[in-house]
Design a protein around this motif. Structure first.
Motif, PDB file in Angstrom:
ATOM      1  N   VAL A 199      64.315  26.823-101.297  1.00  0.00           N
ATOM      2  CA  VAL A 199      65.454  25.908-101.221  1.00  0.00           C
ATOM      3  C   VAL A 199      66.528  26.316-102.225  1.00  0.00           C
ATOM      4  CG1 VAL A 199      66.200  23.519-101.570  1.00  0.00           C
ATOM      5  CG2 VAL A 199      64.057  23.982-100.377  1.00  0.00           C
ATOM      6  N   TRP A 200      66.090  26.688-103.419  1.00  0.00           N
ATOM      7  CA  TRP A 200      67.057  27.072-104.451  1.00  0.00           C
ATOM      8  C   TRP A 200      67.857  28.297-104.023  1.00  0.00           C
ATOM      9  CZ3 TRP A 200      68.109  24.470-108.975  1.00  0.00           C
ATOM     10  CH2 TRP A 200      69.011  25.104-109.841  1.00  0.00           C
ATOM     11  N   GLU A 201      67.176  29.303-103.540  1.00  0.00           N
ATOM     12  CA  GLU A 201      67.852  30.551-103.184  1.00  0.00           C
ATOM     13  C   GLU A 201      68.639  30.432-101.874  1.00  0.00           C
ATOM     14  OE1 GLU A 201      68.186  33.048-105.103  1.00  0.00           O
ATOM     15  OE2 GLU A 201      66.843  32.236-106.641  1.00  0.00           O
ATOM     16  N   ALA A 202      68.149  29.620-100.943  1.00  0.00           N
ATOM     17  CA  ALA A 202      68.793  29.523 -99.638  1.00  0.00           C
ATOM     18  C   ALA A 202      69.884  28.465 -99.582  1.00  0.00           C
ATOM     19  CB  ALA A 202      67.742  29.223 -98.558  1.00  0.00           C
ATOM     20  N   SER A 203      69.809  27.469-100.467  1.00  0.00           N
ATOM     21  CA  SER A 203      70.745  26.348-100.373  1.00  0.00           C
ATOM     22  C   SER A 203      71.506  26.103-101.668  1.00  0.00           C
ATOM     23  CB  SER A 203      69.996  25.072 -99.964  1.00  0.00           C
ATOM     24  OG  SER A 203      70.873  23.968 -99.938  1.00  0.00           O
ATOM     25  N   VAL A 204      70.766  25.871-102.764  1.00  0.00           N
ATOM     26  CA  VAL A 204      71.417  25.471-104.016  1.00  0.00           C
ATOM     27  C   VAL A 204      72.323  26.565-104.557  1.00  0.00           C
ATOM     28  CG1 VAL A 204      71.050  24.777-106.413  1.00  0.00           C
ATOM     29  CG2 VAL A 204      69.547  23.889-104.610  1.00  0.00           C
ATOM     30  N   ARG A 205      71.783  27.761-104.727  1.00  0.00           N
ATOM     31  CA  ARG A 205      72.565  28.837-105.333  1.00  0.00           C
ATOM     32  C   ARG A 205      73.793  29.215-104.498  1.00  0.00           C
ATOM     33  NH1 ARG A 205      71.060  31.899-109.456  1.00  0.00           N
ATOM     34  NH2 ARG A 205      68.823  31.563-109.138  1.00  0.00           N
ATOM     35  N   PRO A 206      73.666  29.386-103.160  1.00  0.00           N
ATOM     36  CA  PRO A 206      74.866  29.710-102.366  1.00  0.00           C
ATOM     37  C   PRO A 206      75.925  28.615-102.422  1.00  0.00           C
ATOM     38  CG  PRO A 206      72.875  30.214-101.122  1.00  0.00           C
ATOM     39  CD  PRO A 206      72.436  29.452-102.327  1.00  0.00           C
ATOM     40  N   LEU A 207      75.505  27.346-102.403  1.00  0.00           N
ATOM     41  CA  LEU A 207      76.471  26.253-102.451  1.00  0.00           C
ATOM     42  C   LEU A 207      77.163  26.209-103.809  1.00  0.00           C
ATOM     43  CD1 LEU A 207      77.721  23.832-101.015  1.00  0.00           C
ATOM     44  CD2 LEU A 207      75.850  22.419-101.910  1.00  0.00           C
ATOM     45  N   LEU A 231      74.983  28.116-112.074  1.00  0.00           N
ATOM     46  CA  LEU A 231      73.687  27.533-112.381  1.00  0.00           C
ATOM     47  C   LEU A 231      72.756  28.653-112.818  1.00  0.00           C
ATOM     48  CD1 LEU A 231      73.154  24.939-109.480  1.00  0.00           C
ATOM     49  CD2 LEU A 231      73.769  24.477-111.859  1.00  0.00           C
ATOM     50  N   SER A 232      72.073  28.457-113.937  1.00  0.00           N
ATOM     51  CA  SER A 232      71.222  29.507-114.485  1.00  0.00           C
ATOM     52  C   SER A 232      70.046  29.823-113.577  1.00  0.00           C
ATOM     53  CB  SER A 232      70.723  29.101-115.869  1.00  0.00           C
ATOM     54  OG  SER A 232      71.812  28.926-116.755  1.00  0.00           O
ATOM     55  N   GLY A 233      69.509  28.816-112.931  1.00  0.00           N
ATOM     56  CA  GLY A 233      68.347  29.019-112.086  1.00  0.00           C
ATOM     57  C   GLY A 233      67.604  27.716-111.939  1.00  0.00           C
TER      58      GLY A 233
END
Length: 231
Positions: free
Chosen positions: A56-64, A72-74
């Motif tokens: 979810v982080w790589e597919a949604s949070v980070r791109p948004l 965002l650091s991670g």
């Protein structure tokens, strides 16, 4: 008159962080009063719950975040922490006029420094950075008074405002459940400002009266009533 904007957030929600940045950028060019309302998304969850879903982080949070221009650091470290104590502390920070500064410290600590924001020692240190009295803050987050205030605010958001997730942004009659774009916020602010400046329109031949047919003062429609929680 400044337009009112309401934003519901949770400290462990990365989308709340992104929305906070977008709101701050848009406000640089608009006159508005923003009220941040804390909302505990999972009030019945256990104290510690695994790790943030990496997919979810790589597919949604980070791109948004990248699209909105937010760094965002991670994902936060494991196990994930519960935000209740930090949200209880927010109620105290509001009393001291430091809600915004306190929230900045808590968000930064959780998403940039991966600190445990369920730990009262960590939270007290963050509160001191926000300019709050450390001893008074520690007493507040351990008191039934501020826990009750948090629970009441959370319940009101669910029952009176229909909040089920975060972030939620409302400007006048416009509402978005999710992360807004700068364009969406700017357009909603401009529309609300125009609506406030426009004179009320009354059909020809209509007599204006503040009373309903039965003599009572009419109440606002559901969803239009004001509410007390503020940031």
């Amino acid at each position: 008159m400044a337009v009112a904007m309401d934003v519901w957030f949770d400290y462990i929600c990365p989308y709340s962080v992104i929305t906070r940045h977008v709101v701050a950028e848009v406000l640089a060019g608009h006159e508005a009063v923003v009220t941040y309302h804390p909302f505990e998304v999972n009030p019945d969850c256990v104290e510690e719950a695994g790790e943030y879903p990496r997919g979810v982080w790589e597919a949604s949070v980070r791109p948004l975040a990248r699209e909105r221009g937010v760094r965002l650091s991670g994902p936060p470290g494991a196990p994930l922490r519960r935000a209740r104590l930090a949200l209880v502390g927010y109620q105290y920070a509001l009393d001291e006029g430091a809600g915004g500064t306190y929230s900045d410290e808590v968000f930064r600590a959780y998403f940039d420094q991966w600190q445990d924001i369920s730990d009262p020692v960590v939270l007290t240190r963050l509160a001191a950075r926000a300019g709050l009295d450390a001893q008074a803050y520690r007493a507040a987050i351990m008191s039934p008074q501020y826990l009750l205030r948090h629970r009441r605010a959370d319940a009101a958001a669910r029952t009176e405002q229909g909040i089920t997730m975060v972030p939620v942004v409302r400007i006048g009659s416009w509402r978005l459940d999710g992360v807004p774009t700068r364009e969406q916020l700017a357009e909603a602010l401009d529309r609300a400002a125009a609506d406030e400046q426009a004179p009320p329109s009354t059909p020809a031949g209509t007599q204006v009266s503040p009373l309903a047919a039965d003599g009572r003062v009419p109440r606002p429609a559901s969803g239009e009533e004001t509410f007390p929680s503020a940031a």
